[in-house]
Design a protein around this motif. Structure first.
Motif, PDB file in Angstrom:
ATOM      1  N   VAL A  23       0.840  -1.186   0.000  1.00  0.00           N
ATOM      2  CA  VAL A  23       0.000   0.000   0.000  1.00  0.00           C
ATOM      3  C   VAL A  23       0.875   1.235   0.000  1.00  0.00           C
ATOM      4  CG1 VAL A  23      -1.790   1.280   1.240  1.00  0.00           C
ATOM      5  CG2 VAL A  23      -1.816  -1.214   1.245  1.00  0.00           C
ATOM      6  N   GLY A  24       0.563   2.175  -0.900  1.00  0.00           N
ATOM      7  CA  GLY A  24       1.329   3.416  -0.987  1.00  0.00           C
ATOM      8  C   GLY A  24       0.427   4.570  -1.358  1.00  0.00           C
ATOM      9  N   SER A  25       0.987   5.779  -1.383  1.00  0.00           N
ATOM     10  CA  SER A  25       0.196   6.963  -1.685  1.00  0.00           C
ATOM     11  C   SER A  25      -0.171   7.000  -3.157  1.00  0.00           C
ATOM     12  CB  SER A  25       0.968   8.228  -1.314  1.00  0.00           C
ATOM     13  OG  SER A  25       2.205   8.279  -1.988  1.00  0.00           O
ATOM     14  N   SER A  26      -1.176   7.789  -3.481  1.00  0.00           N
ATOM     15  CA  SER A  26      -1.646   7.896  -4.850  1.00  0.00           C
ATOM     16  C   SER A  26      -0.616   8.570  -5.734  1.00  0.00           C
ATOM     17  CB  SER A  26      -2.952   8.697  -4.899  1.00  0.00           C
ATOM     18  OG  SER A  26      -3.951   8.077  -4.138  1.00  0.00           O
ATOM     19  N   SER A  27      -0.810   8.443  -7.032  1.00  0.00           N
ATOM     20  CA  SER A  27       0.106   9.025  -8.001  1.00  0.00           C
ATOM     21  C   SER A  27       0.256  10.526  -7.773  1.00  0.00           C
ATOM     22  CB  SER A  27      -0.416   8.781  -9.415  1.00  0.00           C
ATOM     23  OG  SER A  27      -0.705   7.423  -9.594  1.00  0.00           O
ATOM     24  N   GLY A  28       1.493  10.993  -7.730  1.00  0.00           N
ATOM     25  CA  GLY A  28       1.761  12.415  -7.564  1.00  0.00           C
ATOM     26  C   GLY A  28       1.513  12.914  -6.165  1.00  0.00           C
ATOM     27  N   GLY A  32       1.588   9.955   3.424  1.00  0.00           N
ATOM     28  CA  GLY A  32       1.864   8.613   3.901  1.00  0.00           C
ATOM     29  C   GLY A  32       0.807   7.619   3.495  1.00  0.00           C
ATOM     30  N   ALA A  33       1.113   6.366   3.750  1.00  0.00           N
ATOM     31  CA  ALA A  33       0.229   5.283   3.320  1.00  0.00           C
ATOM     32  C   ALA A  33      -1.047   5.197   4.148  1.00  0.00           C
ATOM     33  CB  ALA A  33       0.975   3.963   3.380  1.00  0.00           C
ATOM     34  N   ASN A  34      -1.143   5.994   5.234  1.00  0.00           N
ATOM     35  CA  ASN A  34      -2.324   5.903   6.074  1.00  0.00           C
ATOM     36  C   ASN A  34      -3.364   6.950   5.717  1.00  0.00           C
ATOM     37  OD1 ASN A  34      -0.829   8.080   6.934  1.00  0.00           O
ATOM     38  ND2 ASN A  34      -1.208   7.742   9.114  1.00  0.00           N
ATOM     39  N   THR A  35      -3.235   7.626   4.575  1.00  0.00           N
ATOM     40  CA  THR A  35      -4.206   8.612   4.152  1.00  0.00           C
ATOM     41  C   THR A  35      -5.299   7.943   3.338  1.00  0.00           C
ATOM     42  OG1 THR A  35      -3.160   9.114   2.037  1.00  0.00           O
ATOM     43  CG2 THR A  35      -2.300  10.256   3.975  1.00  0.00           C
ATOM     44  N   ASN A  36      -6.372   8.715   3.082  1.00  0.00           N
ATOM     45  CA  ASN A  36      -7.467   8.202   2.271  1.00  0.00           C
ATOM     46  C   ASN A  36      -7.085   8.106   0.799  1.00  0.00           C
ATOM     47  OD1 ASN A  36      -9.211   7.952   4.457  1.00  0.00           O
ATOM     48  ND2 ASN A  36      -9.851  10.088   4.323  1.00  0.00           N
ATOM     49  N   LYS A  37      -5.932   8.630   0.426  1.00  0.00           N
ATOM     50  CA  LYS A  37      -5.500   8.617  -0.962  1.00  0.00           C
ATOM     51  C   LYS A  37      -4.584   7.443  -1.273  1.00  0.00           C
ATOM     52  CE  LYS A  37      -5.848  13.652  -1.460  1.00  0.00           C
ATOM     53  NZ  LYS A  37      -5.131  14.892  -1.850  1.00  0.00           N
ATOM     54  N   SER A  38      -4.463   6.521  -0.338  1.00  0.00           N
ATOM     55  CA  SER A  38      -3.576   5.387  -0.542  1.00  0.00           C
ATOM     56  C   SER A  38      -4.109   4.453  -1.626  1.00  0.00           C
ATOM     57  CB  SER A  38      -3.395   4.611   0.759  1.00  0.00           C
ATOM     58  OG  SER A  38      -2.789   5.426   1.741  1.00  0.00           O
ATOM     59  N   ASN A  39      -3.189   3.970  -2.478  1.00  0.00           N
ATOM     60  CA  ASN A  39      -3.509   2.987  -3.495  1.00  0.00           C
ATOM     61  C   ASN A  39      -2.873   1.655  -3.149  1.00  0.00           C
ATOM     62  OD1 ASN A  39      -5.017   4.820  -4.894  1.00  0.00           O
ATOM     63  ND2 ASN A  39      -3.579   5.086  -6.586  1.00  0.00           N
ATOM     64  N   VAL A  40      -3.388   0.599  -3.748  1.00  0.00           N
ATOM     65  CA  VAL A  40      -2.908  -0.750  -3.493  1.00  0.00           C
ATOM     66  C   VAL A  40      -2.190  -1.255  -4.737  1.00  0.00           C
ATOM     67  CG1 VAL A  40      -3.553  -3.092  -2.849  1.00  0.00           C
ATOM     68  CG2 VAL A  40      -4.845  -1.153  -1.936  1.00  0.00           C
ATOM     69  N   TRP A  41      -0.982  -1.811  -4.538  1.00  0.00           N
ATOM     70  CA  TRP A  41      -0.182  -2.349  -5.635  1.00  0.00           C
ATOM     71  C   TRP A  41      -0.102  -3.860  -5.490  1.00  0.00           C
ATOM     72  CZ3 TRP A  41       2.245   0.633  -9.506  1.00  0.00           C
ATOM     73  CH2 TRP A  41       2.117   2.021  -9.342  1.00  0.00           C
ATOM     74  N   ARG A  79       8.601   4.948   1.270  1.00  0.00           N
ATOM     75  CA  ARG A  79       7.736   6.034   1.727  1.00  0.00           C
ATOM     76  C   ARG A  79       8.280   7.409   1.374  1.00  0.00           C
ATOM     77  NH1 ARG A  79       7.299   3.044   6.790  1.00  0.00           N
ATOM     78  NH2 ARG A  79       8.750   4.557   7.688  1.00  0.00           N
ATOM     79  N   ASP A  80       9.616   7.532   1.215  1.00  0.00           N
ATOM     80  CA  ASP A  80      10.205   8.842   0.953  1.00  0.00           C
ATOM     81  C   ASP A  80       9.917   9.342  -0.452  1.00  0.00           C
ATOM     82  OD1 ASP A  80      11.231   8.989   3.503  1.00  0.00           O
ATOM     83  OD2 ASP A  80      13.170   8.130   2.950  1.00  0.00           O
ATOM     84  N   ASP A  81      10.147   8.494  -1.463  1.00  0.00           N
ATOM     85  CA  ASP A  81       9.989   8.951  -2.839  1.00  0.00           C
ATOM     86  C   ASP A  81       8.844   8.275  -3.578  1.00  0.00           C
ATOM     87  OD1 ASP A  81      11.005   6.413  -3.305  1.00  0.00           O
ATOM     88  OD2 ASP A  81      13.017   7.125  -3.763  1.00  0.00           O
ATOM     89  N   GLY A  82       8.145   7.355  -2.931  1.00  0.00           N
ATOM     90  CA  GLY A  82       7.007   6.713  -3.556  1.00  0.00           C
ATOM     91  C   GLY A  82       7.344   5.665  -4.586  1.00  0.00           C
ATOM     92  N   LEU A  83       8.633   5.336  -4.749  1.00  0.00           N
ATOM     93  CA  LEU A  83       9.013   4.314  -5.720  1.00  0.00           C
ATOM     94  C   LEU A  83       8.459   2.950  -5.308  1.00  0.00           C
ATOM     95  CD1 LEU A  83      12.746   5.077  -6.645  1.00  0.00           C
ATOM     96  CD2 LEU A  83      10.756   5.265  -8.125  1.00  0.00           C
ATOM     97  N   VAL A  84       7.938   2.229  -6.284  1.00  0.00           N
ATOM     98  CA  VAL A  84       7.419   0.890  -6.068  1.00  0.00           C
ATOM     99  C   VAL A  84       8.491  -0.101  -6.526  1.00  0.00           C
ATOM    100  CG1 VAL A  84       5.574  -0.744  -6.606  1.00  0.00           C
ATOM    101  CG2 VAL A  84       5.078   1.713  -6.480  1.00  0.00           C
ATOM    102  N   TRP A  85       8.940  -0.965  -5.623  1.00  0.00           N
ATOM    103  CA  TRP A  85      10.006  -1.919  -5.929  1.00  0.00           C
ATOM    104  C   TRP A  85       9.438  -3.328  -6.016  1.00  0.00           C
ATOM    105  CZ3 TRP A  85      14.893  -0.528  -7.223  1.00  0.00           C
ATOM    106  CH2 TRP A  85      15.261   0.796  -6.950  1.00  0.00           C
ATOM    107  N   ILE A  86       9.947  -4.091  -6.987  1.00  0.00           N
ATOM    108  CA  ILE A  86       9.428  -5.424  -7.258  1.00  0.00           C
ATOM    109  C   ILE A  86      10.570  -6.418  -7.351  1.00  0.00           C
ATOM    110  CG2 ILE A  86       8.096  -6.839  -8.881  1.00  0.00           C
ATOM    111  CD1 ILE A  86       7.703  -3.221  -9.382  1.00  0.00           C
ATOM    112  N   ALA A  87      10.404  -7.594  -6.751  1.00  0.00           N
ATOM    113  CA  ALA A  87      11.348  -8.691  -6.900  1.00  0.00           C
ATOM    114  C   ALA A  87      10.915  -9.542  -8.085  1.00  0.00           C
ATOM    115  CB  ALA A  87      11.392  -9.541  -5.630  1.00  0.00           C
ATOM    116  N   GLU A  88      11.789  -9.657  -9.083  1.00  0.00           N
ATOM    117  CA  GLU A  88      11.477 -10.446 -10.273  1.00  0.00           C
ATOM    118  C   GLU A  88      12.025 -11.861 -10.083  1.00  0.00           C
ATOM    119  OE1 GLU A  88      12.813  -8.485 -13.812  1.00  0.00           O
ATOM    120  OE2 GLU A  88      11.551  -6.729 -13.496  1.00  0.00           O
ATOM    121  N   GLY A  89      11.190 -12.735  -9.550  1.00  0.00           N
ATOM    122  CA  GLY A  89      11.637 -14.080  -9.224  1.00  0.00           C
ATOM    123  C   GLY A  89      12.077 -14.886 -10.423  1.00  0.00           C
ATOM    124  N   GLY A  90      11.556 -14.570 -11.614  1.00  0.00           N
ATOM    125  CA  GLY A  90      11.897 -15.331 -12.801  1.00  0.00           C
ATOM    126  C   GLY A  90      13.133 -14.848 -13.523  1.00  0.00           C
TER     127      GLY A  90
END
Length: 239
Positions: A23-28, A32-41, A79-90
């Protein structure tokens, strides 16, 4: 909804089951992630994509990863820059999605090149071995990665683009989820063993804690406000 105890299902119109969620903040938005503008990834391993669920309009947006069969699994948000990080298992890589830069996707892997090496603790520039879960140090922005089939934890510094590997885990274990305690040690689930590893990322010191259950099959960890570590014993039917 915790207050009303009501629930709602949102159908994912994509192939394959969801693998990871964050869970993270909305685009732009830098709130923080505890606001009503949080999106789910959500990661979709078999669909080679990541979904963003807009908590306001209830819609999904899909972002396909550039590497074929990347197999996205673990996901975490800085939380600082909003970057979404992903582990590419394959693919043996990690990827980032930047919601503030038109959802630009970048991928990183340990390698040797003409300008030098961006790895420490590796014999060569081989890919990460089944990167599975991610843990972000919100103080330093360093990203910790479990190498499920590599029996190791690897740190990625997103500023210097350097990987550092922590060895010493049981070669029979398969590291999965991670969590920090109050002393900033990293607790690591080794889900086929009846023990949990503890690593001090500052020194690399390592120890193991035995679990009384014979075959707990621990994959997921979390911590509470007091710094206690909680884990699910999948085959022990216990917490």
């Amino acid at each position: 909804d915790i207050n009303t105890e009501a629930n709602q299902n949102y159908k994912i119109q994509s192939q394959g089951p969801p693998s990871g969620i964050a869970v993270g903040s909305s685009s732009g938005d830098n709130e923080g992630a505890n606001t009503n503008k949080s999106n789910v990834w959500i990661t979709l391993s078999s669909d080679n994509s990541v979904l963003e669920f807009n908590s306001q309009n209830k819609g999904f947006t899909k972002y396909s990863l550039p590497t074929p069969n990347a197999g996205p699994l673990g996901i975490a948000i800085d939380r600082d820059d909003g970057l979404v990080w992903i582990a590419e298992g394959g693919s043996g890589k990690i990827a980032s999605i930047d919601p503030h830069k038109s959802y630009k996707i970048a991928e990183y892997e340990p390698k040797n090149n003409s300008s030098g090496s961006n790895l420490s603790g590796y014999k060569n520039g081989s890919p990460l071995k089944s990167p599975t879960a991610l843990l972000i140090d919100q103080d330093t922005d360093d990203i910790y990665i479990t190498e499920h089939d590599g029996h190791a934890i690897t740190m990625f510094n997103p500023i210097l683009k350097i990987f550092k590997r922590y060895s010493g885990l049981d070669p029979k274990g398969l590291p999965f989820d991670m969590e920090f305690d109050n002393y900033h040690n990293i607790w690591v689930a080794e889900h086929v063993l009846n023990k949990i590893s503890v690593i001090d990322p500052r020194t690399g010191a390592h120890k193991e804690v035995n679990i009384p259950a014979r075959s707990p099959f621990v994959q997921w960890l979390t911590s509470d406000s007091s710094g206690n570590i909680w884990f699910a014993e999948q085959r022990g039917d216990s917490l």
